[in-house]
Design an enzyme around this catalytic site. Structure first.
Site, PDB file in Angstrom:
ATOM      1  N   ARG A 295       0.996  -1.273  -0.015  1.00  0.00           N
ATOM      2  CA  ARG A 295      -0.206  -0.090   0.136  1.00  0.00           C
ATOM      3  C   ARG A 295       1.287   1.199   0.158  1.00  0.00           C
ATOM      4  NH1 ARG A 295      -2.192   1.246   5.545  1.00  0.00           N
ATOM      5  NH2 ARG A 295      -0.895   2.520   5.113  1.00  0.00           N
ATOM      6  N   HIS A 299      -3.752   4.773   4.316  1.00  0.00           N
ATOM      7  CA  HIS A 299      -5.044   3.804   4.823  1.00  0.00           C
ATOM      8  C   HIS A 299      -5.846   3.900   4.177  1.00  0.00           C
ATOM      9  CE1 HIS A 299      -8.047   0.508   5.660  1.00  0.00           C
ATOM     10  NE2 HIS A 299      -7.471   1.742   6.367  1.00  0.00           N
ATOM     11  N   TYR A 308       3.842   5.496  12.154  1.00  0.00           N
ATOM     12  CA  TYR A 308       4.030   4.456  12.393  1.00  0.00           C
ATOM     13  C   TYR A 308       5.014   2.997  10.756  1.00  0.00           C
ATOM     14  CZ  TYR A 308      -0.188   3.226   9.276  1.00  0.00           C
ATOM     15  OH  TYR A 308      -1.081   3.805   7.777  1.00  0.00           O
TER      16      TYR A 308
HETATM   17  C1  LIG Z   1     -15.020  -5.687  11.711  1.00  0.00           C
HETATM   18  C2  LIG Z   1     -14.538  -4.656  11.496  1.00  0.00           C
HETATM   19  N1  LIG Z   1     -13.279  -4.470  12.567  1.00  0.00           N
HETATM   20  C3  LIG Z   1     -12.853  -3.076  12.247  1.00  0.00           C
HETATM   21  C4  LIG Z   1     -13.184  -2.428  11.439  1.00  0.00           C
HETATM   22  C5  LIG Z   1     -11.752  -1.119  11.218  1.00  0.00           C
HETATM   23  N2  LIG Z   1     -11.026  -1.412  10.022  1.00  0.00           N
HETATM   24  C6  LIG Z   1     -11.518  -0.792   8.881  1.00  0.00           C
HETATM   25  S1  LIG Z   1      -9.420  -1.169   7.877  1.00  0.00           S
HETATM   26  C7  LIG Z   1      -9.267  -1.945   8.488  1.00  0.00           C
HETATM   27  C8  LIG Z   1      -7.700  -3.360   8.635  1.00  0.00           C
HETATM   28  C9  LIG Z   1      -7.579  -3.864   7.312  1.00  0.00           C
HETATM   29  O1  LIG Z   1      -6.548  -4.552   7.120  1.00  0.00           O
HETATM   30  P1  LIG Z   1      -6.522  -5.018   5.848  1.00  0.00           P
HETATM   31  O2  LIG Z   1      -7.413  -6.381   6.473  1.00  0.00           O
HETATM   32  O3  LIG Z   1      -5.149  -5.552   5.306  1.00  0.00           O
HETATM   33  O4  LIG Z   1      -7.457  -4.470   4.179  1.00  0.00           O
HETATM   34  P2  LIG Z   1      -6.631  -3.120   3.469  1.00  0.00           P
HETATM   35  O5  LIG Z   1      -7.286  -2.028   4.728  1.00  0.00           O
HETATM   36  O6  LIG Z   1      -5.052  -3.024   3.914  1.00  0.00           O
HETATM   37  O7  LIG Z   1      -6.759  -3.349   2.400  1.00  0.00           O
HETATM   38  C10 LIG Z   1      -9.910  -2.078  10.071  1.00  0.00           C
HETATM   39  C11 LIG Z   1      -9.249  -2.615  11.163  1.00  0.00           C
HETATM   40  C12 LIG Z   1     -13.838  -2.336  10.175  1.00  0.00           C
HETATM   41  N3  LIG Z   1     -13.571  -1.669   9.057  1.00  0.00           N
HETATM   42  N4  LIG Z   1     -13.817  -3.692  10.757  1.00  0.00           N
END
Ligand SMILES: Cc1ncc(C[n+]2csc(CCOP(=O)(O)OP(=O)(O)O)c2C)c(N)n1
Length: 402
Positions: A295, A299, A308
Site C-alpha cells: 500500500r 490507509h 507508524y
Molecule cells: C469488523 C471490523 N473491524 C475493524 C474495522 C476497522 N478497520 C477498517 S480497515 C481495517 C484494516 C484492514 O486491513 P486489511 O484487511 O489488511 O486491508 P487493507 O485496508 O490494508 O486493504 C480495520 C481494522 C472494520 N472496518 N471492521
C-alpha cells in the site's frame, strides 16, 4: 500424555542455541516480514526490471497476451491510478468525505479483475476501485459512497460485482455462500463453469469470518478464489502481527491450494487468477491467492502512515512499481512507442477531469435508490419502509418542521 514442553510455545530466543540449519526466531520473523522480497515462492512473470520470466505452468494462461493486450492492461492501470489520485485530491478539497487509495495495488486488481468472465461474481472490500473498473462499474458510481450521499447502488448482478463491504472480512462469508449456491445449482464442472472471487486484505485474515469462509468453502468444494491483497499493512498493523507464516500457506490447513503471486506483476496476477478460476470452474475450488504487494499511500485519507512506518520501506517498493515495469517492458520490446504512452496519459487526464466535473456537480441520488437491489423478490416490509421514508422526506418539501 503430552508434557508441558510439547504444548508450551517457547519465548522467542529461549531454548537451545540455533544451529545454521535452524533459523533464530528473529530470522523467522524477518523472513515473514519480507516486505522487500516476497520469498522464493513468489510467482512472477514480469520482474521489476520489466523482464519477462518463463513459467512452464503459468505461461499457457497468458498465451493470448500479445503486445496489444499488454498495452490494454497498461492503460487500465494508468487510468485507474490517475482516477485514484483524483479521488485523493477531491477529498482534500472537501468534495469527498474520505477516499481509500489503491496506489500500488493496480496490478493485483487489474490482473485479477481482467481474469474474470461476465458470468463470474466478485465480492470486493472497499479498496477495489480497479476491480470495479474491470467489471464495468462506472467510476463515478464509487464517488457517492465516499461523498457519503450514496451506497454501492449499482446493479451487482448485471456487473458481477457486489457492493463494497467495510466490515472487515464479512464479504468472505457472502462470497462463500454465493459460491456454494453456484455449486448446488450445478454451475461448475467444466470449462464453462462459473466461479466467485472475493477480495480482502492481510489484516482481514485475522477475522473469524475469513476462517469460517475457508472452512465452509473447503468442505463443500465451493468454487471461490480467495484473493488476499497482502499490502503489508492493516492500517498501522504490519503483517507479522497477523501471522507467523506466509499467508498463502494457511490454505494448507484448510485443505485447498494456496499460492503467493507478485501482486505488482499484472501478467502474473492475470495468469494465476485465471488458473485459480479454472480450478473453481472445474469443481476443484477453492484456492487462496496471496498477492504480495504494498500500500504505497495512506490507509485512507484520514490516516497518516508516517506515524507508524519508515519512508525507506516505501522507497524500496517504488522500485517495484506495477505500472513502470510494464512500461519498460513495452518500450524495450518495441510493444509501444512514446506516442502510445502520451496518449494513455492524455486519456487518463481526461478520465480524471470527467470524474472531477461529475463530483463537483454531483446530484444527490433519488431517495428510493437506497431501497433498490436489496432483495430479489419484492419485500412488503421494505416497501413499507420506503413509503415511510419518502413521506418523511416529503414533509421537508412542504416546509414542515421535523
Ligand atoms: C469488523 C471490523 N473491524 C475493524 C474495522 C476497522 N478497520 C477498517 S480497515 C481495517 C484494516 C484492514 O486491513 P486489511 O484487511 O489488511 O486491508 P487493507 O485496508 O490494508 O486493504 C480495520 C481494522 C472494520 N472496518 N471492521
Amino acid at each position: 500424555m503430552s508434557s508441558p514442553e510439547q504444548w508450551t510455545r517457547p519465548e522467542p530466543g529461549a531454548g537451545p542455541a540455533a544451529t545454521a540449519a535452524e533459523p533464530t526466531p528473529e530470522q523467522v520473523i524477518a523472513g515473514l516480514r519480507a516486505t522487500t522480497e516476497g520469498g522464493a515462492e513468489l510467482t512472477q512473470l514480469l520482474n521489476p526490471e520489466g523482464e519477462r520470466l518463463a513459467s512452464a505452468h503459468f505461461d499457457p494462461y497468458v498465451s493470448d497476451i500479445d503486445a496489444e493486450a499488454l498495452r490494454g492492461l497498461y492503460r487500465d492501470m494508468v487510468l485507474v491510478r490517475r482516477a485514484d489520485r483524483e479521488g485523493n485530491a477531491m477529498q482534500r478539497q472537501g468534495q469527498l468525505g474520505i477516499w481509500v487509495p489503491l496506489l500500488g495495488q493496480e496490478a493485483a486488481q487489474i490482473g485479477s479483475g481482467r481474469a474474470l468472465r461476465p458470468t463470474d461474481m466478485a465480492f470486493p472490500s472497499y479498496r477495489e476501485h480497479g476491480v470495479a473498473y474491470t467489471r464495468g462499474v462506472d467510476f463515478k458510481e464509487l464517488l457517492g459512497i465516499f461523498r457519503g450521499t450514496d451506497h454501492s447502488g449499482w446493479d451487482f448482478q448485471a456487473h458481477g460485482f457486489h457492493p463494497y463491504t467495510i466490515v472487515i472480512g464479512n464479504q468472505v462469508l457472502n462470497a462463500t455462500g454465493y459460491a456454494m449456491g453456484q455449486k448446488f445449482e450445478g454451475k461448475v464442472g467444466d470449462d464453462d463453469g462459473e466461479a466467485t472471487i472475493v477480495y480482502f486484505g492481510d489484516g482481514a485474515t485475522s477475522q473469524g469470518d475469513v476462517h469460517e469462509g475457508f472452512v465452509w468453502s473447503a468442505v463443500y468444494d465451493a468454487p471461490v478464489v480467495f484473493f488476499c491483497q497482502n499490502n503489508q499493512w492493516a492500517i498501522s498493523e504490519p503483517t507479522e502481527r497477523q501471522s507467523r507464516l506466509p499467508l498463502y500457506q494457511r490454505a494448507r490447513g484448510y485443505g485447498f491450494p494456496g499460492i503467493r503471486v507478485d501482486g505488482n506483476d499484472v501478467l502474473a496476477c492475470l495468469a494465476v487468477t485465471r488458473w485459480a478460476l479454472d480450478e473453481c470452474r472445474h469443481g476443484n475450488g477453492p484456492v487462496l491467492i496471496e498477492a504480495f504487494t504494498y500500500r504505497m499511500d495512506a490507509h485512507t485519507t484520514t490516516d497518516d502512515p508516517t506515524r507508524y512506518r519508515l519512508s525507506d520501506e516505501l522507497e524500496v517498493w517504488k522500485h517495484k512499481d506495477p505500472i513502470e515495469r510494464v512500461r519498460v517492458h513495452l518500450a524495450r520490446t518495441g510493444g509501444a512507442d512514446q506516442e502510445f504512452f502520451d496518449q494513455v496519459q492524455a486519456d487518463a487526464d481526461a478520465f480524471a477531469a470527467d470524474l472531477r466535473d461529475f463530483c463537483f456537480n454531483m446530484p444527490d441520488p433519488p431517495p428510493e435508490r437506497i431501497f433498490a437491489n436489496v432483495y430479489a423478490e419484492p419485500s412488503p416490509v421494505l416497501e413499507a419502509q420506503q413509503r415511510e421514508h419518502l413521506a418523511y422526506l416529503a414533509g421537508f418539501a412542504e416546509g414542515g418542521e421535523r
